[in-house]
Write a protein that holds these residues in place. Structure first.
Motif, short mmCIF file in Angstrom:
data_model
loop_
_atom_site.label_atom_id
_atom_site.label_comp_id
_atom_site.label_asym_id
_atom_site.label_seq_id
_atom_site.Cartn_x
_atom_site.Cartn_y
_atom_site.Cartn_z
N GLN A 1 0.33 -1.37 0.18
CA GLN A 1 -0.30 0.34 -0.10
C GLN A 1 0.83 1.13 -0.10
OE1 GLN A 1 -3.20 0.04 3.01
NE2 GLN A 1 -3.82 2.18 2.76
N LEU A 2 1.57 1.34 0.74
CA LEU A 2 2.93 2.84 0.81
C LEU A 2 4.03 2.42 -0.83
CD1 LEU A 2 4.04 4.61 2.38
CD2 LEU A 2 5.41 3.50 3.49
N ARG A 3 3.73 0.94 -1.40
CA ARG A 3 4.45 1.69 -2.36
C ARG A 3 3.90 2.40 -3.39
NH1 ARG A 3 4.76 -3.69 -3.25
NH2 ARG A 3 7.12 -3.96 -1.57
N GLN A 4 2.35 1.70 -3.13
CA GLN A 4 1.38 2.28 -4.23
C GLN A 4 1.44 3.35 -4.25
OE1 GLN A 4 0.12 0.50 -7.36
NE2 GLN A 4 -1.12 2.35 -7.27
N ASP A 5 1.88 4.78 -2.85
CA ASP A 5 1.26 5.93 -3.10
C ASP A 5 2.84 6.67 -3.04
OD1 ASP A 5 -0.86 5.45 -1.33
OD2 ASP A 5 0.44 4.92 0.53
N LEU A 6 3.63 6.29 -3.04
CA LEU A 6 4.84 6.07 -3.48
C LEU A 6 4.96 6.30 -4.89
CD1 LEU A 6 7.79 4.25 -1.15
CD2 LEU A 6 7.44 6.62 -1.09
N ARG A 7 4.54 4.98 -5.95
CA ARG A 7 4.48 5.24 -6.97
C ARG A 7 3.04 5.90 -8.12
NH1 ARG A 7 3.65 -0.72 -8.00
NH2 ARG A 7 6.43 -1.16 -8.01
N ALA A 8 2.38 6.85 -7.29
CA ALA A 8 1.82 7.97 -6.92
C ALA A 8 1.84 9.70 -7.81
CB ALA A 8 0.53 7.61 -6.64
N LEU A 9 3.38 9.24 -7.21
CA LEU A 9 4.23 10.34 -7.09
C LEU A 9 5.58 10.78 -8.16
CD1 LEU A 9 2.61 11.33 -4.47
CD2 LEU A 9 4.65 12.40 -3.85
N GLY A 10 5.63 9.26 -8.36
CA GLY A 10 7.10 8.91 -9.97
C GLY A 10 8.47 8.65 -9.14
N TRP A 11 7.93 7.52 -8.68
CA TRP A 11 8.60 6.63 -7.16
C TRP A 11 9.50 6.06 -8.26
CZ3 TRP A 11 8.98 1.76 -5.92
CH2 TRP A 11 10.03 1.73 -5.61
N ASP A 12 10.76 5.43 -8.52
CA ASP A 12 11.43 4.75 -9.36
C ASP A 12 12.29 4.02 -8.36
OD1 ASP A 12 12.38 2.74 -10.40
OD2 ASP A 12 12.99 4.71 -12.65
N ARG A 13 12.81 2.55 -8.41
CA ARG A 13 13.34 2.14 -7.41
C ARG A 13 14.85 1.96 -7.46
NH1 ARG A 13 11.12 -2.82 -6.01
NH2 ARG A 13 9.40 -3.70 -6.06
N GLY A 14 15.67 3.01 -8.90
CA GLY A 14 16.89 3.74 -8.78
C GLY A 14 17.04 4.91 -8.39
N LYS A 15 16.09 5.21 -7.50
CA LYS A 15 16.08 7.32 -6.20
C LYS A 15 15.60 6.39 -4.75
CE LYS A 15 16.96 11.22 -7.16
NZ LYS A 15 17.25 11.84 -7.27
N THR A 16 17.03 7.17 -3.79
CA THR A 16 17.22 7.02 -2.55
C THR A 16 15.55 7.82 -1.89
OG1 THR A 16 19.11 7.05 -3.07
CG2 THR A 16 18.01 7.68 -0.68
N VAL A 17 14.85 7.07 -1.02
CA VAL A 17 14.17 7.32 -0.46
C VAL A 17 14.42 8.87 1.05
CG1 VAL A 17 11.91 7.15 0.74
CG2 VAL A 17 12.38 6.48 -1.39
N THR A 18 13.97 9.33 0.93
CA THR A 18 14.54 10.23 2.54
C THR A 18 13.30 10.15 3.11
OG1 THR A 18 15.94 11.44 1.76
CG2 THR A 18 15.47 12.20 4.02
N VAL A 19 13.86 8.53 4.87
CA VAL A 19 12.37 8.91 6.20
C VAL A 19 13.03 10.01 7.05
CG1 VAL A 19 11.44 6.96 6.88
CG2 VAL A 19 12.21 6.88 4.43
N ILE A 20 12.40 10.34 7.28
CA ILE A 20 12.36 11.48 8.65
C ILE A 20 11.51 10.49 9.57
CG2 ILE A 20 12.56 13.70 10.24
CD1 ILE A 20 13.19 14.96 7.01
N SER A 21 11.74 10.48 10.50
CA SER A 21 10.92 9.94 11.80
C SER A 21 11.30 10.21 13.05
CB SER A 21 10.79 8.85 12.01
OG SER A 21 11.50 7.70 12.08
N ASP A 22 10.77 9.92 14.03
CA ASP A 22 11.39 9.93 15.70
C ASP A 22 12.40 8.91 16.09
OD1 ASP A 22 9.48 8.62 15.98
OD2 ASP A 22 8.20 9.06 17.29
N GLY A 23 13.07 7.84 15.44
CA GLY A 23 13.83 6.62 15.77
C GLY A 23 12.74 5.45 16.30
N GLU A 24 11.20 5.73 15.88
CA GLU A 24 11.13 4.19 16.51
C GLU A 24 11.09 3.13 15.89
OE1 GLU A 24 8.54 1.66 17.97
OE2 GLU A 24 9.08 3.09 19.06
N PRO A 25 11.99 2.12 15.66
CA PRO A 25 11.79 1.69 13.98
C PRO A 25 11.27 0.64 13.37
CG PRO A 25 12.15 0.32 15.82
CD PRO A 25 11.99 1.85 17.32
#
Length: 297
Positions: free
Chosen positions: A91-115
């Motif tokens: 489901q999250l992958r579908q949201d990423l693809r909707a914004l033009g995500w490609d497997r070759g591009k690095t995704v940056t994640v910002i969170s509070d440290g919860e693994p």
């Protein structure tokens, strides 16, 4: 005058239909290729919301993962309950693809440290993920140390040299802001050593020393557990890049607390909470068009 008893089953069933059709239609929609060859850089802001759980599930709270995906010109909100879907990563992958995500591009994640939060994105991406620890949570822990040291210096029974305690506490923020993590952890260790050497028989002073040591251990453990997620926050801030997950915390209010907040005194099942989160995210993004409503009619 007598009134008929209100029945909420129809509302609940219709909401479930809308949520299922949102997932079904978006999964079947083709992904339009971007006009440029280089895919956009995406940043995922993640946070978690705790809502009341129904008694038959034998736990007090449910965890709703909410967040926001941003590119240079687009954004998309999402919400999900991992216990209610077969594959949260898909489901999250579908949201990423909707914004033009490609497997070759690095995704940056910002969170509070919860693994669990960055691991969800790693499962969806299956490739390069850069996790950055939220600066606000670091800054608040530093603020706790500064307040504890200030309280220690104001105690009548304090017998140490004030500059040995005040200067390290004030320098921690500068060190971490500029990415000098090893220097910051060394300063924390020396501050704890100076607190241990501070001998006093005054009960108030002893409690103040223990408070400073506890705050220092808390920050030290937080930094040690997230050492790979620390960066030069000052450089990112000067270049206009995000350093905080505050945008995801705004999604907590918009998606979670608006309908499922603790003040409403309602209890939720995992499926019900997931459906509300999906529909709320679609409403906020303007994706709840007539197509979904006609499909659920």
């Amino acid at each position: 005058m007598p009134c008929a008893k209100q029945v909420n089953t129809s509302v609940r069933n219709r909401l479930g239909k809308v949520a299922r059709n949102i997932d079904a239609i978006e999964q079947t929609e083709p992904v339009v290729a971007a006009a440029v060859e280089d895919p956009p850089a995406l940043t995922v802001f993640l946070d978690g919301a705790h809502i009341r759980c129904r008694p038959e599930y034998q736990k007090r709270h449910l965890d709703v993962v909410v967040g926001k995906i941003e590119s240079h010109d687009k954004c998309r909100r999402f919400g999900l309950v991992q216990q209610a879907v077969l594959s949260p990563a898909s489901q999250l992958r579908q949201d990423l693809r909707a914004l033009g995500w490609d497997r070759g591009k690095t995704v940056t994640v910002i969170s509070d440290g919860e693994p669990a939060l960055p691991n969800l994105v790693r499962g969806a991406v299956g490739g390069k993920v850069r996790h950055i620890l939220d600066w606000w949570h670091i800054s608040m822990r530093i603020q706790h140390i500064e307040n504890a040291v200030k309280g220690l210096l104001q105690v009548r029974g304090f017998s140490g040299i004030p500059v040995l305690f005040k200067r390290p506490a004030e320098a921690l923020r500068w060190y971490l802001w500029h990415g000098k993590v090893l220097t910051a952890t060394t300063s924390l260790q020396w501050l704890m050593v100076d607190c241990a050497r501070l001998g006093t028989d005054d009960r108030v002073a002893t409690e103040a020393v223990r408070r400073v040591q506890a705050r220092c251990r808390d920050l030290y453990s937080y930094l040690a557990n997230n050492m790979d997620s620390l960066t030069d926050y000052g450089r990112r801030y000067r270049t206009g890049l995000p350093i905080s997950s505050s945008r995801a915390e705004g999604c907590v209010d918009d998606i979670g607390n608006t309908r499922m907040g603790k003040r409403r005194r309602m209890r939720w099942s995992p499926k019900g909470a997931h459906r509300v989160a999906v529909v709320r995210a679609a409403v906020l993004d303007g994706r709840l068009t007539g197509t979904y409503q006609r499909a659920a009619a």
